[in-house]
Design an enzyme around this catalytic site. Sequence first.
Site, PDB file in Angstrom:
ATOM      1  N   HIS A 363      49.619  14.204 -78.789  1.00  0.00           N
ATOM      2  CA  HIS A 363      48.861  14.164 -77.311  1.00  0.00           C
ATOM      3  C   HIS A 363      49.659  13.782 -76.261  1.00  0.00           C
ATOM      4  O   HIS A 363      49.724  14.448 -75.147  1.00  0.00           O
ATOM      5  CB  HIS A 363      47.510  13.320 -77.484  1.00  0.00           C
ATOM      6  N   ASP A 632      44.914  21.483 -84.129  1.00  0.00           N
ATOM      7  CA  ASP A 632      44.671  21.039 -85.345  1.00  0.00           C
ATOM      8  C   ASP A 632      44.519  22.047 -86.315  1.00  0.00           C
ATOM      9  O   ASP A 632      44.815  21.663 -87.551  1.00  0.00           O
ATOM     10  CB  ASP A 632      43.341  20.191 -85.059  1.00  0.00           C
ATOM     11  N   CYS A 679      41.534  27.229 -77.100  1.00  0.00           N
ATOM     12  CA  CYS A 679      41.865  25.911 -76.277  1.00  0.00           C
ATOM     13  C   CYS A 679      43.175  25.309 -76.741  1.00  0.00           C
ATOM     14  O   CYS A 679      43.449  24.189 -76.181  1.00  0.00           O
ATOM     15  CB  CYS A 679      40.930  25.234 -75.586  1.00  0.00           C
TER      16      CYS A 679
HETATM   17  C1  PEP Z   1      43.116  21.531 -80.788  1.00  0.00           C
HETATM   18  O1  PEP Z   1      43.033  20.717 -81.850  1.00  0.00           O
HETATM   19  O2  PEP Z   1      43.820  22.489 -80.642  1.00  0.00           O
HETATM   20  C2  PEP Z   1      42.631  20.856 -79.483  1.00  0.00           C
HETATM   21  C3  PEP Z   1      42.668  21.589 -78.315  1.00  0.00           C
HETATM   22  O3  PEP Z   1      42.350  19.629 -79.388  1.00  0.00           O
HETATM   23  P1  PEP Z   1      43.221  18.218 -79.386  1.00  0.00           P
HETATM   24  O4  PEP Z   1      44.627  18.699 -79.033  1.00  0.00           O
HETATM   25  O5  PEP Z   1      42.919  17.507 -78.274  1.00  0.00           O
HETATM   26  O6  PEP Z   1      43.235  17.636 -80.712  1.00  0.00           O
HETATM   27 MG    MG Z   2      41.927  18.950 -81.847  1.00  0.00          MG
END
Ligand code: PEP
Ligand code: MG
Length: 759
Positions: A363, A632, A679
């Site tokens: 993140h 993920d 996303c």
């Molecule tokens: C993802 O997993 O692609 C997502 C958008 O959520 P995060 O990156 O916050 O886990």
């Molecule tokens: Mg995610």
Amino acid sequence: MLTQLKRIVQEVNQIPILDDALTFLARRLQDTMKVDCCSIYLANYEQQHFMLMATEGLSKEAIGQVAIGFSEGLIGLIGQREEPINIEDAQSHPRFKHYPEVKEEKYHAFLGTPIIHQRKVLGVMTIQQKRKRKFSEDEEAFLVTLAAQMALEIAHAEARGALNLSDELTRQTWQKSLRGVPGSNGLAIGVGHIPNIKFNLRGLMLRRNADATDQIARYREAVRLTRDEVQKLSDKMQGRVPDDVLAIFHLYQHLLDANSLGHEVEAKVQSGWDAASSLKMVVESYINQFRSMDDPYMQERAVDVEDLGNRVLGHLLKTNQEQRPVPDQAILVAEEVSASMLAEFPHGKLQGIISMRGSNNSHAAILARAMGLPAVMGVTDIPLSLLSGKDILLDGYSGEVIVSPSQAIRQEFQQLINEERELYGLLQEQADLPAETRDGHRVELLINAGLSAELEGIHSEVGDGVGLYRTEVPFMMRERFPSEQEQCKLYRSVLSINPAKNITMRTLDVGGDKPLPYFPVTEENPFLGWRGIRMTLDHPEIFLVQVRAMLRASLGLDNLKIMLPMISTINEVNESKRLIRQAYYEVAEEAQLDGQTLSMPEVGVMLEVPAVIYQLPQLAAKVDFFSIGSNDLTQYLLAVDRNNARVSGLYDSYHPAVLKALKLIVEEASKLNKPVTLCGELAGEPGGAILLLAMGYRKLSMNSFNLAKVKWVIRTLSMADAELLLEEVLDLEHPHQVRDRINRHLETLGLGGLVRAGK
Ligand code: PEP
Ligand code: MG
């Protein structure tokens, strides 16, 4: 065997100077393995040879003198084959090469093993014996294990040695290049700055200082401050911890006595070392003494001695550090970059980020991308403190970090930065035009936000709404869970940015690499553990407060959508919807009293755990929309931790299996008549966006920096061409082939400027 191995590694680690450590290692190994000779060679890639660095048994005069070419002799062969060689009589081997200077005529039996770090051969370790015999499997295994453990130490020591030269000398003579994982695209020039630096004796390099009086005065002051600190700690703990724990503080006070540590440290200072180096030498010898005691209780005390040493070191070095202001052009260097660290950093000065931990889809890297800041992650080959105050060039495309660069490289870098700025200028010119392909396909481009609202440049005109608002950061930045009131205020400010646009808020997705400081969870596998919806459903009070805050914030605006993270079972959806309905009735009732009407928001789920790909019809019956978390989904489909730099080469959303899964989802969602957004970070990459459009995605959510780029790509593209490209790449075997093919396509579209060295 294991105890011996551990002990050797520990002892070697205590020796700060690489040459000394290798000499010690050769001696210790010869002794432990009861062999006639032990030698260590290190690779020099510029000169393409292995240099003899330490030996017990060969001629000492050959140390630093005998260089064996990469393709010469048995040493060269071990390097080439990257595996051990175990032979009864080395001299009769066809690859044996005689180097008269080393004087090895008397030895016959030979066992050599490469020292490898991150797939790179750093050197070769050998043992030899006069008698003709084959070394046993146990001996071979011991040497291989030791070499594997020493590899990291050697890599560290080399970097340490290189960077510990004085800045002036370094600049004049050479620069050091370090490699990490590309975290966020872009180039940056700046000076390394470490907020809240934590001092550690282990990473400290020895330095000389002739002014003993000054060094002793500094040391005594540091001891005084440490004494006060320890006393305060001890007072605080009184009555709260058992007496045997309190006894540790007494041990500290005793060690700080002039007659214990102080006496020895000052003697070292008198012999010409600076105070910090003297402290390191004395403390490390104490640590060794404690570790080698038979009593396990006393062995454990080595940790306390180290802690105490680090505290004194902190006071010794802090004064210099605290005075060092944040440089105007700063590269933030940290063990692990956190959102709050970025929020506190003076923004105008921040040029780039280096994080020792984490990887491309941690993140922290996503946040850096959202802020448009170049970042390199997982730079492990160096103790972080050595980057403080150094001139740094950072290449977020390739993951390279150049420390103390030469003037010529610096100028080249500056030139590239200027070109990048020009390109961004061009992108901005298109920012207000619609995202539409040349053959008339409209695409909805949404924003990913929330990592830090004020840092991400979100404003009412950007994008077609917010496709993913990550709510966890405000939780991470506090010292307790935010109240309903606090959350409501924050969400209201986001929803009112533009009431005409939909804002998709995701419920709390903590866990994994997003821990809450006030709600610590220790797990072996955090990404497979108590994360996202799993945690909030186990704590309905947290979930309900958050949903109520969202609903109250949406009153009168009606632009809220709620999204659930990490869904892996239908039951989680049922349970979440039950709680959302409960919150809805509560807030709606309150609102009615005020004469207001609350609309029920749409509820959707993130598709990021592979299991849900096979339950789309069941999910579609329960929710209003899907949104794919490709970050993920990639991690879980490929079984590669997104936060682990060691396996970052395997983490790739362009893996054909990931692409096939994404295609399957969009086709299925269209049959089920469910809107689907993507996303994850893939949506914001020019190549990723092309493939997603070709698969049928018409809603992509990304950070605002990437939005301009992706819009430009879409406006340059025809859907028919993109579909042909997709067909071609789905037949490829490797992610890098996919990447190469897409990059070639971008170049034919005249978008080569968006492609730089990457994976
Ligand atoms: C993802 O997993 O692609 C997502 C958008 O959520 P995060 O990156 O916050 O886990
Ligand atoms: Mg995610």
